[in-house]
Design a protein around this motif. Sequence first.
Motif, PDB file in Angstrom:
ATOM      1  N   ARG A 197     147.319 -11.365 102.943  1.00  0.00           N
ATOM      2  CA  ARG A 197     147.540 -12.502 102.056  1.00  0.00           C
ATOM      3  C   ARG A 197     148.434 -13.584 102.682  1.00  0.00           C
ATOM      4  O   ARG A 197     148.126 -14.776 102.554  1.00  0.00           O
ATOM      5  N   PRO A 198     149.549 -13.242 103.345  1.00  0.00           N
ATOM      6  CA  PRO A 198     150.309 -14.308 104.032  1.00  0.00           C
ATOM      7  C   PRO A 198     149.477 -15.032 105.089  1.00  0.00           C
ATOM      8  O   PRO A 198     149.570 -16.253 105.219  1.00  0.00           O
ATOM      9  N   ILE A 199     148.640 -14.288 105.818  1.00  0.00           N
ATOM     10  CA  ILE A 199     147.811 -14.911 106.843  1.00  0.00           C
ATOM     11  C   ILE A 199     146.754 -15.807 106.206  1.00  0.00           C
ATOM     12  O   ILE A 199     146.484 -16.916 106.677  1.00  0.00           O
ATOM     13  N   TYR A 200     146.136 -15.342 105.121  1.00  0.00           N
ATOM     14  CA  TYR A 200     145.149 -16.174 104.412  1.00  0.00           C
ATOM     15  C   TYR A 200     145.794 -17.478 103.933  1.00  0.00           C
ATOM     16  O   TYR A 200     145.206 -18.556 104.062  1.00  0.00           O
ATOM     17  N   LEU A 201     147.003 -17.363 103.361  1.00  0.00           N
ATOM     18  CA  LEU A 201     147.679 -18.535 102.819  1.00  0.00           C
ATOM     19  C   LEU A 201     148.012 -19.532 103.924  1.00  0.00           C
ATOM     20  O   LEU A 201     147.767 -20.742 103.779  1.00  0.00           O
ATOM     21  N   VAL A 202     148.575 -19.026 105.031  1.00  0.00           N
ATOM     22  CA  VAL A 202     148.919 -19.907 106.153  1.00  0.00           C
ATOM     23  C   VAL A 202     147.669 -20.565 106.716  1.00  0.00           C
ATOM     24  O   VAL A 202     147.653 -21.768 107.014  1.00  0.00           O
ATOM     25  N   ALA A 203     146.591 -19.781 106.874  1.00  0.00           N
ATOM     26  CA  ALA A 203     145.347 -20.323 107.417  1.00  0.00           C
ATOM     27  C   ALA A 203     144.777 -21.401 106.508  1.00  0.00           C
ATOM     28  O   ALA A 203     144.338 -22.467 106.977  1.00  0.00           O
ATOM     29  N   PHE A 204     144.798 -21.161 105.209  1.00  0.00           N
ATOM     30  CA  PHE A 204     144.257 -22.137 104.257  1.00  0.00           C
ATOM     31  C   PHE A 204     145.084 -23.420 104.261  1.00  0.00           C
ATOM     32  O   PHE A 204     144.525 -24.530 104.286  1.00  0.00           O
ATOM     33  N   TYR A 227     135.365 -23.246 106.730  1.00  0.00           N
ATOM     34  CA  TYR A 227     136.057 -21.952 106.786  1.00  0.00           C
ATOM     35  C   TYR A 227     137.096 -21.821 105.678  1.00  0.00           C
ATOM     36  O   TYR A 227     137.514 -20.710 105.354  1.00  0.00           O
ATOM     37  N   ALA A 228     137.525 -22.953 105.110  1.00  0.00           N
ATOM     38  CA  ALA A 228     138.527 -22.886 104.040  1.00  0.00           C
ATOM     39  C   ALA A 228     137.964 -22.213 102.797  1.00  0.00           C
ATOM     40  O   ALA A 228     138.707 -21.562 102.052  1.00  0.00           O
ATOM     41  N   VAL A 229     136.657 -22.344 102.571  1.00  0.00           N
ATOM     42  CA  VAL A 229     136.048 -21.785 101.363  1.00  0.00           C
ATOM     43  C   VAL A 229     136.141 -20.260 101.335  1.00  0.00           C
ATOM     44  O   VAL A 229     136.681 -19.678 100.368  1.00  0.00           O
ATOM     45  N   PRO A 230     135.630 -19.526 102.349  1.00  0.00           N
ATOM     46  CA  PRO A 230     135.753 -18.059 102.287  1.00  0.00           C
ATOM     47  C   PRO A 230     137.193 -17.575 102.391  1.00  0.00           C
ATOM     48  O   PRO A 230     137.544 -16.540 101.817  1.00  0.00           O
ATOM     49  N   ILE A 231     138.049 -18.318 103.121  1.00  0.00           N
ATOM     50  CA  ILE A 231     139.453 -17.909 103.220  1.00  0.00           C
ATOM     51  C   ILE A 231     140.122 -18.004 101.854  1.00  0.00           C
ATOM     52  O   ILE A 231     140.863 -17.091 101.432  1.00  0.00           O
ATOM     53  N   PHE A 232     139.874 -19.102 101.139  1.00  0.00           N
ATOM     54  CA  PHE A 232     140.459 -19.247  99.803  1.00  0.00           C
ATOM     55  C   PHE A 232     139.886 -18.208  98.846  1.00  0.00           C
ATOM     56  O   PHE A 232     140.623 -17.635  98.025  1.00  0.00           O
ATOM     57  N   ALA A 233     138.575 -17.945  98.963  1.00  0.00           N
ATOM     58  CA  ALA A 233     137.964 -16.929  98.104  1.00  0.00           C
ATOM     59  C   ALA A 233     138.577 -15.557  98.358  1.00  0.00           C
ATOM     60  O   ALA A 233     138.836 -14.788  97.427  1.00  0.00           O
ATOM     61  N   ARG A 234     138.810 -15.265  99.637  1.00  0.00           N
ATOM     62  CA  ARG A 234     139.435 -13.976  99.979  1.00  0.00           C
ATOM     63  C   ARG A 234     140.877 -13.929  99.488  1.00  0.00           C
ATOM     64  O   ARG A 234     141.388 -12.864  99.134  1.00  0.00           O
TER      65      ARG A 234
END
Length: 353
Positions: free
Chosen positions: A283-290, A256-263
């Motif tokens: 973007r803050p949510i993507y960063l925290v999730a990654f 799941y890190a791959v599409p999150i980082f791509a997004r």
Amino acid sequence: MQFAPSSEEIKAILLSSIGLLAHENMQVIGGVAVIVILPLVAQQTQSASFVFTHFETSPEATGISSKPYAVILSVLLSNYCLYGYDTAAHLTEETKGADRTGPAAILSSIGIISVFGWAYYLALTFSIQDFNYLYDVNNETAGALVPAQIIYDAFQGRYHNSTGAVVFLCIIWGSFFFCGLSVTTSAARVVYALSRDNGIPFSPIWRRIHPKYKVPTNAVWLCAAISIILGLPILKLDVVFTAIISINTIGWVGGYAVPIFARLVMDEKNFKPGPFYLGRARRPIYLVAFLWICYTCSAFLLPTLYPIQWKTFNYAPIAIGIFLTLIMLWWAFDARKWFKGPVRNIDLQNGHS
């Protein structure tokens, strides 16, 4: 064009529904029974200050005396359990209105798991009878199965027999069994999807649908066989279980890190928002999730017992390194020559498969 399901297809759907209901009932009803009854059975319960403020590393049993390190390891089990949303994500392809129901199912799964998990931990910790006895190598579980020992001590102290503890452990083991069925079902679904795209060796075999039950039985048997083979060493070596849990969690969470980082790095003009959109908070949510995924994968590579010996070493880094090396070599020398990505299996023009 509409297709009427045959009697065999209806039977298969009903059997699947019954299995799903049995799984959910075992999880919910059994979990509630343990959460409610266990503190009532315990002759004495721990105080709230002990449950919420007492910190114990148990260095005699684990060899770990560092509190920061213990905190890092303490979240591993909750991380592993929270990723149950993975099943909901896998099933979105066959779900009507998946762009809305998929995210709702994932968030609901995380919420339900969080509530039940928190309640289960509280029931166990409040029901501790003798804290020092939990890790005693001479107790009934050899100091290795703390939750089982808590349940045993509660029933033994109240009724002077272990019948109730055995019943509760059967409930927990039943939940494990049905969880295993869910994992096998989800894994078979992934194997079927990959073989449908010719993404794994012998794909024509694994994507074959049973003519009567309309399910990819070969994929199911493949996943069951792999599970059995991987599970057999656990009967002799506990370290194998730790390695398997670590490898599995890193594998699917890292995916799941791959599409999150791509997004996260994607230019917004190249993205078309769907109905479930995070807006400015994305973007803050993507960063925290990654970053959280990176932390989780790193934590699962750490040893959980000290001193480090052959029987306590976490073999997950070695296993992951070997698997990644083999996969990359396979890709470099063979797979890249023929694998072209997902295969379209739906006629968009006519609207039927």
